[in-house]
Design a protein around this motif. Sequence first.
Motif, mmCIF file in Angstrom:
data_model
loop_
_atom_site.group_PDB
_atom_site.id
_atom_site.type_symbol
_atom_site.label_atom_id
_atom_site.label_comp_id
_atom_site.label_asym_id
_atom_site.label_seq_id
_atom_site.Cartn_x
_atom_site.Cartn_y
_atom_site.Cartn_z
ATOM 1 N N ARG A 61 31.511 50.248 51.802
ATOM 2 C CA ARG A 61 31.636 48.807 51.953
ATOM 3 C C ARG A 61 30.424 48.083 51.384
ATOM 4 N NH1 ARG A 61 33.817 47.758 57.895
ATOM 5 N NH2 ARG A 61 31.714 48.278 58.557
ATOM 6 N N ILE B 60 28.847 45.647 52.682
ATOM 7 C CA ILE B 60 27.878 45.528 53.764
ATOM 8 C C ILE B 60 28.067 46.756 54.645
ATOM 9 C CG2 ILE B 60 27.097 44.112 55.705
ATOM 10 C CD1 ILE B 60 27.019 42.512 53.195
ATOM 11 N N ASN C 110 51.636 35.717 36.691
ATOM 12 C CA ASN C 110 52.144 35.336 38.011
ATOM 13 C C ASN C 110 53.344 36.168 38.430
ATOM 14 O OD1 ASN C 110 50.212 33.303 38.190
ATOM 15 N ND2 ASN C 110 51.520 31.903 37.024
ATOM 16 N N ALA D 9 39.111 46.206 40.378
ATOM 17 C CA ALA D 9 38.802 44.815 40.691
ATOM 18 C C ALA D 9 38.076 44.709 42.018
ATOM 19 C CB ALA D 9 40.072 43.977 40.729
ATOM 20 N N GLY E 290 47.868 28.890 36.244
ATOM 21 C CA GLY E 290 47.205 29.460 37.418
ATOM 22 C C GLY E 290 45.934 30.170 37.010
ATOM 23 N N TYR F 39 36.481 39.947 43.047
ATOM 24 C CA TYR F 39 37.710 40.444 43.670
ATOM 25 C C TYR F 39 38.668 39.294 43.958
ATOM 26 C CZ TYR F 39 41.107 41.877 47.044
ATOM 27 O OH TYR F 39 42.308 42.065 47.670
ATOM 28 N N SER G 52 40.625 38.121 41.195
ATOM 29 C CA SER G 52 41.613 39.090 40.707
ATOM 30 C C SER G 52 42.935 39.001 41.466
ATOM 31 C CB SER G 52 41.051 40.518 40.764
ATOM 32 O OG SER G 52 41.126 41.023 42.079
ATOM 33 N N VAL G 53 42.921 38.464 42.677
ATOM 34 C CA VAL G 53 44.187 38.339 43.414
ATOM 35 C C VAL G 53 44.693 36.896 43.435
ATOM 36 C CG1 VAL G 53 43.857 40.383 44.847
ATOM 37 C CG2 VAL G 53 43.009 38.185 45.657
ATOM 38 N N ASN H 247 46.318 35.249 41.110
ATOM 39 C CA ASN H 247 47.691 35.133 40.598
ATOM 40 C C ASN H 247 48.721 35.803 41.506
ATOM 41 O OD1 ASN H 247 45.870 34.949 37.937
ATOM 42 N ND2 ASN H 247 47.740 33.755 37.702
ATOM 43 N N ASP H 248 48.265 36.739 42.349
ATOM 44 C CA ASP H 248 49.171 37.338 43.340
ATOM 45 C C ASP H 248 49.601 36.306 44.371
ATOM 46 O OD1 ASP H 248 48.704 39.693 42.136
ATOM 47 O OD2 ASP H 248 47.698 40.670 43.815
ATOM 48 N N GLY I 79 49.290 32.052 42.264
ATOM 49 C CA GLY I 79 50.162 32.128 41.085
ATOM 50 C C GLY I 79 51.630 31.937 41.411
ATOM 51 N N LYS I 80 52.029 32.350 42.618
ATOM 52 C CA LYS I 80 53.434 32.221 43.018
ATOM 53 C C LYS I 80 53.888 30.765 42.964
ATOM 54 C CE LYS I 80 54.650 36.275 45.527
ATOM 55 N NZ LYS I 80 53.412 37.056 45.694
ATOM 56 N N GLN J 131 43.989 36.574 51.944
ATOM 57 C CA GLN J 131 43.742 37.825 51.226
ATOM 58 C C GLN J 131 42.238 38.027 51.007
ATOM 59 O OE1 GLN J 131 46.222 39.967 50.331
ATOM 60 N NE2 GLN J 131 44.761 41.409 49.461
ATOM 61 N N TYR K 43 39.811 41.006 52.692
ATOM 62 C CA TYR K 43 38.920 41.855 51.915
ATOM 63 C C TYR K 43 37.488 41.736 52.436
ATOM 64 C CZ TYR K 43 36.412 43.733 47.871
ATOM 65 O OH TYR K 43 35.595 44.462 47.053
ATOM 66 N N GLU L 181 37.083 43.658 55.590
ATOM 67 C CA GLU L 181 37.066 45.096 55.302
ATOM 68 C C GLU L 181 35.731 45.539 54.730
ATOM 69 O OE1 GLU L 181 40.178 46.175 52.626
ATOM 70 O OE2 GLU L 181 41.713 45.745 54.129
ATOM 71 N N GLN L 182 35.111 44.636 53.939
ATOM 72 C CA GLN L 182 33.854 44.992 53.291
ATOM 73 C C GLN L 182 32.650 44.778 54.199
ATOM 74 O OE1 GLN L 182 33.452 46.493 50.331
ATOM 75 N NE2 GLN L 182 35.658 46.622 50.147
ATOM 76 N N GLY L 183 32.892 44.368 55.435
ATOM 77 C CA GLY L 183 31.803 44.276 56.395
ATOM 78 C C GLY L 183 31.208 42.894 56.572
ATOM 79 N N PHE L 184 31.836 41.863 55.958
ATOM 80 C CA PHE L 184 31.342 40.495 56.161
ATOM 81 C C PHE L 184 31.904 39.942 57.461
ATOM 82 C CE2 PHE L 184 31.120 41.089 51.623
ATOM 83 C CZ PHE L 184 29.924 40.499 51.287
#
Lengths: 295, 449
Positions: A47, A49, A244, A262, B210, B407, B410-411, B413-414, B417-418, B436, B440, B443-446
């Motif tokens: 992670r 962090i 899209n 990514a 988008g 990151y 990168s999402v 358009n997911d 974008g819709k 989203q 993330y 999950e990354q600890g923030f």
Amino acid sequence: MAETAVVPTRRRSWAGWRFIGPFMAVFALVFLAPIGYSIYLSLFKNRLIGGNSFVGLDNYRQALHDPNFWSALGRVSLFLVVQVPIMLFLALLVALAIDSGRLYGKSFFRVTVFLPYAVPAVVATLMWGFMYGSQFGLIGSINDSLGTAIPDPLQPSWILAAIGNIVTWEFVGYNMLIFYSALRTVPGSLYESAEIDGAGELRIIRSIKLPAIRGALVIATIFSIIGSFQLFNEPAILQNLAPNAITTYFTPNYYAYSLSFAGQQYNYSATVAIIMGVITMVIAYVVQLRGTKER
Amino acid sequence: MATMTRRRLLAAAAATATALALGACGSDDDSTDGGGAASATVSTADVDAALQKGGALTVWAWEPTLKQVVAKFQEKYPAVKVNLVNAGTGNDQYTALQNAFAAGTGIPDVAQIEYFALPQFALGKSLADLNAFSAESLKDKYTPGPWNAVHSGKGIYGLPMDSGPMALFYNKELLDKHAIAVPTTWTEYLEAARKLHKADPKAYLGSDTGDAGFTTSMIWQAGGKPYQVNGTEVTINFADQGSAEFVKVWQQLISEKLLAPTNPWTDQWFQGMANGTIATLATGAWMPANLTSSAPGGSGKWRVAPLPQWQAGARASAENGGSSLAVTEKSQAKNLAYGFLRYANEGDGVQIRIDNGAFPATTAQLNSPEFLGKEFAYFGGQKANEIFAESARNVVPGWSYLPFQVYANSVFNDTVGKAYVSATPLADGLKAWQDQSAKYGTEQGFTVK
């Protein structure tokens, strides 16, 4: 390994190892080691962090509850169920037509149908991508000049069909060749005796040709299942044209790719790859069992 | 091997060298450098010594004008050998860079990193904190936007290379033909879009399929602050006033199909701007060089205007794009690398880059009459830099990107974008993007709020 071999056994077992040793070494290095490393990776979580930590099967638990993963799997399954039968049926039709001997320019057809397989998938997708363009591509030109309203193949509801079309175009020739070569192994005397018995062309196909290429059919199906589950090139390239419509989790492989490139979620990416590998193996194995059992 | 140890020794010697009292003269009232700043400071003399002594330097960048900068740099410091590598543009390079950092080998000494991506690399401790070189003393050399953008907490992780204060580029010939006035507010923009598309169904006022960078810049201009970052505490909120302003106008543009569905940076996109099917483009001041080279057909027809406003009469602006040069933490030649940074982004290199069409981040150049008076042939002789410089002064302060913006983009358009290709409302798309990104981050600890 060496320790167990110390136990006195027949010397013969060593001779065998010496023969397959070189193969096993390469096999272990390029095949087993990456798989082992992926499994190792999938047990950790790195992670931004907090750094790297051992998480056991957490990644697997997460993947099983990941709607993105399931939607990717659902998409390739739908692709498999629709595209593969169409492709194999077309390939079979062409193979039977070429094999029937009633076609003029047989080898010309054989080469022409096979040709798309020689085009790299990346190039094929780019080419089709340009044709699909509803603004500047072929579709756009047709709509402009004929006043038709062909829908944009790159919109979300059509994109899977558009990819199916590309894949079918690419692989009909390849599968045709598998079927055709299987058909060539049928001895001509069988056809002669069938004719003497008064069997028509359709009857010959049903009773002689299809049973004869059953093995080839199973093989082609297994290849296609693996190919569908590993769908990557086509969506990855069309993504630039339809950002899209093609999500970062469009297919399981593309999802694994996006995760690691990514988001730097290498661990989770490895987990997704392993789960997909297992699922593909299981399904391919079931198909193989079924395909050969009823023989 | 031998050179490596020697370089390591040099770096160690430089790090322990006594610092000259350079930091003292340029210090401001707000310099409460408690944490973050490195203990030992490297002086300008040390950097100069490293430049004279020479060595090899690997630079990863895609910015085209750096080629000339490197050539002149090597002329000035013949002992330095710069290896300029184009490792891809934007995300492609970040991927390569992240892989190099993860592997611990093949890491360049200097890397071009866009402002939005800088916090992510700074957080990963991949970049050197330039406080060690008393970089804070350069504060007054740069415009506030870019200078703020190279900071992460107390740390300074790069020197601004260019900036992208936004402006509205428009095809004057096309708008004149349909008697459409240049929009000064986004509401006027919406009306102009309707009018143009009605008059000529093939023409669109703008194009958008988008784009994360564009959307965040629009919200930035509208005064929105969807991202708040305080160390490892992150707030993501696209329900604020600024985002709402953007959604209100943009939803109508999307729903009424008033935006050309052309992906940016494609041939079609440039063709559209050259042949009059895309009439305007709201983007950063680094755009002219791209228009000149990729849409030559539009030369003479296009002009530049200030960015339309969310509030009539306001003069707010935002940054779009722009990048910095950063020194990597693992570099064996940090002094040399910093020397190159200063040359390229603050010294002689700036003028070389301007001469080749780049837009600077340095106040000296931005305020020079020569720069402001430059007439652009592409814009019919218009002095476009005056508008860009004005925009740079009006950038709304207080914006920050996420420490994992690469990151998040990168999402985009997911999620958002819709809204461009289905009935999903734009506001829902932004909410999905927020969720989203938050997921993330957690999950990354923030600590995400």
